[in-house]
Enzyme design. Structure first.
Site, PDB file in Angstrom:
ATOM      1  N   SER A 142      38.277  43.321  42.645  1.00 12.22           N
ATOM      2  CA  SER A 142      38.998  42.283  41.905  1.00 12.22           C
ATOM      3  C   SER A 142      39.635  42.818  40.624  1.00 12.22           C
ATOM      4  O   SER A 142      40.600  42.254  40.121  1.00 12.22           O
ATOM      5  CB  SER A 142      38.056  41.125  41.571  1.00 12.22           C
ATOM      6  OG  SER A 142      36.907  41.607  40.914  1.00 12.22           O
ATOM      7  N   ASP A 382      32.612  35.722  31.520  1.00 10.95           N
ATOM      8  CA  ASP A 382      32.956  36.853  32.381  1.00 10.95           C
ATOM      9  C   ASP A 382      33.493  37.970  31.487  1.00 10.95           C
ATOM     10  O   ASP A 382      34.610  37.878  30.963  1.00 10.95           O
ATOM     11  CB  ASP A 382      34.006  36.415  33.404  1.00 10.95           C
ATOM     12  CG  ASP A 382      34.456  37.552  34.329  1.00 10.95           C
ATOM     13  OD1 ASP A 382      34.240  38.731  33.975  1.00 10.95           O
ATOM     14  OD2 ASP A 382      35.033  37.257  35.382  1.00 10.95           O
ATOM     15  N   HIS A 385      36.232  40.923  34.000  1.00  9.57           N
ATOM     16  CA  HIS A 385      37.650  40.751  34.316  1.00  9.57           C
ATOM     17  C   HIS A 385      38.468  40.549  33.038  1.00  9.57           C
ATOM     18  O   HIS A 385      37.913  40.205  31.998  1.00  9.57           O
ATOM     19  CB  HIS A 385      37.823  39.562  35.278  1.00  9.57           C
ATOM     20  CG  HIS A 385      37.129  39.793  36.593  1.00  9.57           C
ATOM     21  ND1 HIS A 385      35.883  39.292  36.877  1.00  9.57           N
ATOM     22  CD2 HIS A 385      37.509  40.509  37.677  1.00  9.57           C
ATOM     23  CE1 HIS A 385      35.516  39.687  38.092  1.00  9.57           C
ATOM     24  NE2 HIS A 385      36.479  40.432  38.602  1.00  9.57           N
TER      25      HIS A 385
END
Ligand SMILES: *[C@@H]1O[C@H](CO)[C@@H](O)[C@H](O)[C@H]1NC(C)=O
Ligand SMILES: *[C@@H]1O[C@H](CO)[C@@H](O)[C@H](O)[C@H]1NC(C)=O
Ligand SMILES: *[C@@H]1O[C@H](CO)[C@@H](O)[C@H](O)[C@H]1NC(C)=O
Ligand SMILES: *[C@@H]1O[C@H](CO)[C@@H](O)[C@H](O)[C@H]1NC(C)=O
Ligand SMILES: *[C@@H]1O[C@H](CO)[C@@H](O)[C@H](O)[C@H]1NC(C)=O
Ligand SMILES: *[C@@H]1O[C@H](CO)[C@@H](O)[C@H](O)[C@H]1NC(C)=O
Ligand SMILES: *[C@@H]1O[C@H](CO)[C@@H](O)[C@H](O)[C@H]1NC(C)=O
Length: 411
Positions: A142, A382, A385
Site C-alpha cells: 500500500s 496511522d 501511510h
C-alpha cells in the site's frame, strides 16, 4: 482466518518495536552512490552528446557529483504542493487528509533540497514524452500504491478529460494517457514473491505465509515492462519470525525475517538478471518507507505517535522502525546483480517527515475514522501511510530525475 484490509496493518505493526529494537543499530550503511563510470552512465563523461528532446539543465551536469539523498527539507510555499488534493480525482480516501478533516496543511509545502544540486523541476509533459509508448509499473504494497497515486496525480493535470483513464484488473490498477500511449500501473505484491496476501483486498495479515522461491505468478505480468519500480518492507516486519516455504519438499517453517527477506530478494534478483534487457528496460528498488509510531524517539519523555505532528524533524534522525539490516541486505543483493538496479534511497529523507502521515485523517476498512476513534489517536493513528500531496511526491521527483537522466542515454 481473519481477513483484514491493508489499512489495519498499522495496528498490527505497533507490535514490532519490542521485536526490532534489538536488531536496529544506527550507523554503518555502506555507501552506494551513483557512479558515472558504470557503462549506463556514459552521459556523465560525454557532455558533448546533445539530448534528443530536452535542453540541458544544471541538474544533469551536476548529477554525477551530487548525492541527491543528502540534503534537507525547505519550506517552499510557492512551488509546493505540486498539485492540489482536490484537483486529483484519482486519490483514494485513505490519503486525502484535508478532505478527511486534517486541520493543518504545512506538510504539503516542503521541498527536498539536496546539498550539492537541485532536483529538476517536475515536468509532467517531459515525463509523458519519456513514457511515450511505454509502461511504468510500481510493484509492492500500500505504500507503493501511494507512490503510484502520487505519480498519476503528478501526470494527470496536463492531460485533458477524455484522454486519460484508470481501470482495475486483478492485482492491478492501470492508468492510461491516451495521446502518449503511456501506461502507469500499480501491481499488488506486498512481499514481491508469492504469498497468501496476494489478493489486493482480501488478505490475511496475521497468518502470513511467504513462498520465498516462487515469483512466476507475479513476474509473468512484469515481462517487457519498460520501467519497473519495486518496494517491499512493512509486511515483513510484523514479528522477528515469519512462516515461509522455500523449495521442495514444500515445508512451512519459521524463518528469521532478515533471512527470509534475503532469500525472497535473491529469487527476485535472479528473475531480474535473467529477464531484463538493460538496453530497453530500467529497474528501480525503493528503500523502506519509515514509520513514526513512537514519539519518544524524537521527543524524549513523550508517549504518543505521529498524531498532531505538524513539522518535520530537524537535525539527524533515524527511527528504530527502519531496519539497517534489511537496508544492507537490499544494497548487498543489488550490488551483486548483473543488471544495474537503481536504488531509490528514500528512507533517510522521509525519516524527518513525522508530520507527513495520514494519522487519524484516514479510513480503515473502507470507512473514515469516526470522531470517537479520532479522539483516541494512540490506538487509531496511522503513522505508516502518507497524506497526498505529500512525501511520496518527492520520491517521484527523484524517480523523475533518474528517468530524465536515463532519457539522455537513448532510453
Ligand atoms: C566509481 O567507480 C570507480 C571505478 O569503478 C571507483 O574507483 C570509484 O571509487 C567509484 N566511485 C564511487 C563514488 O563509488
Ligand atoms: C542513503 O542516503 C543517506 C542520506 O544521504 C545516506 O546516509 C545513506 O548512506 C544512503 N544509504 C545507502 C545504502 O546508499
Ligand atoms: C507558508 O505557508 C504557511 C501556511 O500556509 C505559513 O504558515 C508560512 O508562514 C508560509 N511560509 C512562507 C515562507 O511563506
Ligand atoms: C553544481 O555543483 C557545484 C559544486 O558541487 C555547486 O557549486 C553548484 O551550485 C551546483 N549547481 C547547481 C545548479 O546545483
Ligand atoms: C503503445 O504502447 C505499448 C506499450 O505500452 C506498445 O507495446 C505499443 O506498441 C504502443 N503502440 C503504438 C501504436 O506505438
Ligand atoms: C507459523 O505458523 C504456525 C502454525 O500456524 C503458528 O503457530 C505460528 O505462530 C506461526 N509463526 C509465525 C511467526 O507467525
Ligand atoms: C493536539 O494539538 C491540539 C492543538 O495544538 C491540542 O489542543 C491537543 O491537546 C493535542 N493533542 C494531543 C493528544 O497531543
Amino acid at each position: 482466518m481473519t481477513m483484514l484490509s491493508v489499512s489495519s496493518v498499522p495496528r498490527v505493526l505497533s507490535l514490532f518495536p519490542l521485536a526490532l529494537a534489538s536488531l536496529v543499530v544506527v550507523g554503518t550503511v555502506r555507501l552506494f552512490l551513483e557512479n558515472c563510470s558504470h557503462p549506463e552512465k556514459i552521459i556523465c563523461h560525454s557532455s558533448a552528446i546533445e539530448p534528443p528532446l530536452f535542453s540541458s539543465t544544471n541538474f544533469l551536469s551536476n548529477w554525477s557529483q551530487c548525492n541527491i539523498y543528502d540534503g534537507k527539507w525547505v519550506l517552499d510555499n510557492a512551488s509546493r504542493p505540486l498539485y492540489k488534493e482536490e484537483d486529483c480525482p484519482y486519490l483514494a480516501n485513505q490519503v486525502t487528509c484535508q478532505r478527511n478533516g486534517r486541520p493543518d496543511s504545512l506538510y504539503q509545502n516542503w521541498r527536498w533540497q539536496p546539498n550539492g544540486c537541485t532536483l529538476p523541476r517536475f515536468d509532467a509533459r517531459k515525463l509523458l514524452e519519456i513514457l511515450r509508448n511505454k509502461r511504468l509499473m510500481f510493484i509492492g504494497d500500500s505504500i507503493q500504491r501511494s507512490q503510484f497515486q502520487s505519480m498519476v496525480c503528478l501526470l494527470q493535470s496536463v492531460i485533458p478529460d477524455g484522454k486519460k483513464s484508470i481501470h482495475r484488473a486483478p492485482s492491478m490498477k492501470i492508468f492510461k494517457a491516451e495521446d502518449f500511449n503511456a501506461t502507469v500501473v500499480f501491481y499488488w505484491a506486498p512481499f514481491i514473491v508469492e504469498s497468501n496476501s496476494d489478493h489486493a483486498v482480501k488478505h490475511t495479515v496475521h497468518k502470513r505465509l511467504v513462498k520465498l522461491d516462487s515469483i512466476e505468478k507475479h513476474s509473468q505480468h512484469w515481462k517487457g515492462v519498460d520501467v519497473l519500480v519495486f518496494e517491499s518492507y512493512v509486511w515483513w516486519m510484523y514479528s522477528p519470525l515469519i512462516n515461509a516455504t522455500n523449495g521442495t519438499p514444500y515445508i512451512v517453517e519459521e524463518y528469521k525475517v532478515t533471512t527470509a527477506y534475503e532469500l525472497a530478494l535473491r529469487t527476485w534478483a535472479n528473475w531480474i538478471d535473467t529477464n531484463i534487457n538493460p538496453q530497453t528496460q530500467k529497474v528501480f528498488f525503493t528503500s523502506s518507507s519509515p514509520t513514526h509510531l513512537w514519539s519518544w524517539e524524537w521527543r524524549t519523555g513523550s508517549d504518543e505517535n505521529c498524531f498532531n505532528e505538524t513539522y518535520p524533524i530537524e537535525g539527524s534522525y533515524w527511527g528504530s522502525g527502519s531496519s539497517i539490516d534489511i537496508m544492507k541486505t537490499v544494497t548487498d543483493v543489488l550490488h551483486e546483480m548483473k543488471i544495474k538496479v537503481n536504488f531509490l534511497n528514500i528512507t533517510q529523507l522521509s525519516e524527518y517527515r513525522k508530520d507527513g502521515h495520514t494519522s487519524v485523517y484516514t479510513e480503515r476498512r473502507g470507512k473514515l475514522l469516526t470522531s470517537e476513534q479520532r479522539s483516541n489517536p494512540k490506538t487509531t493513528a496511522d503513522c505508516i501511510h502518507w497524506c497526498l500531496p505529500g512525501v511520496p511526491d518527492t520520491w517521484n521527483e527523484i524517480l523523475y530525475a533518474h528517468l530524465l537522466h536515463n532519457s539522455y542515454n537513448n532510453f
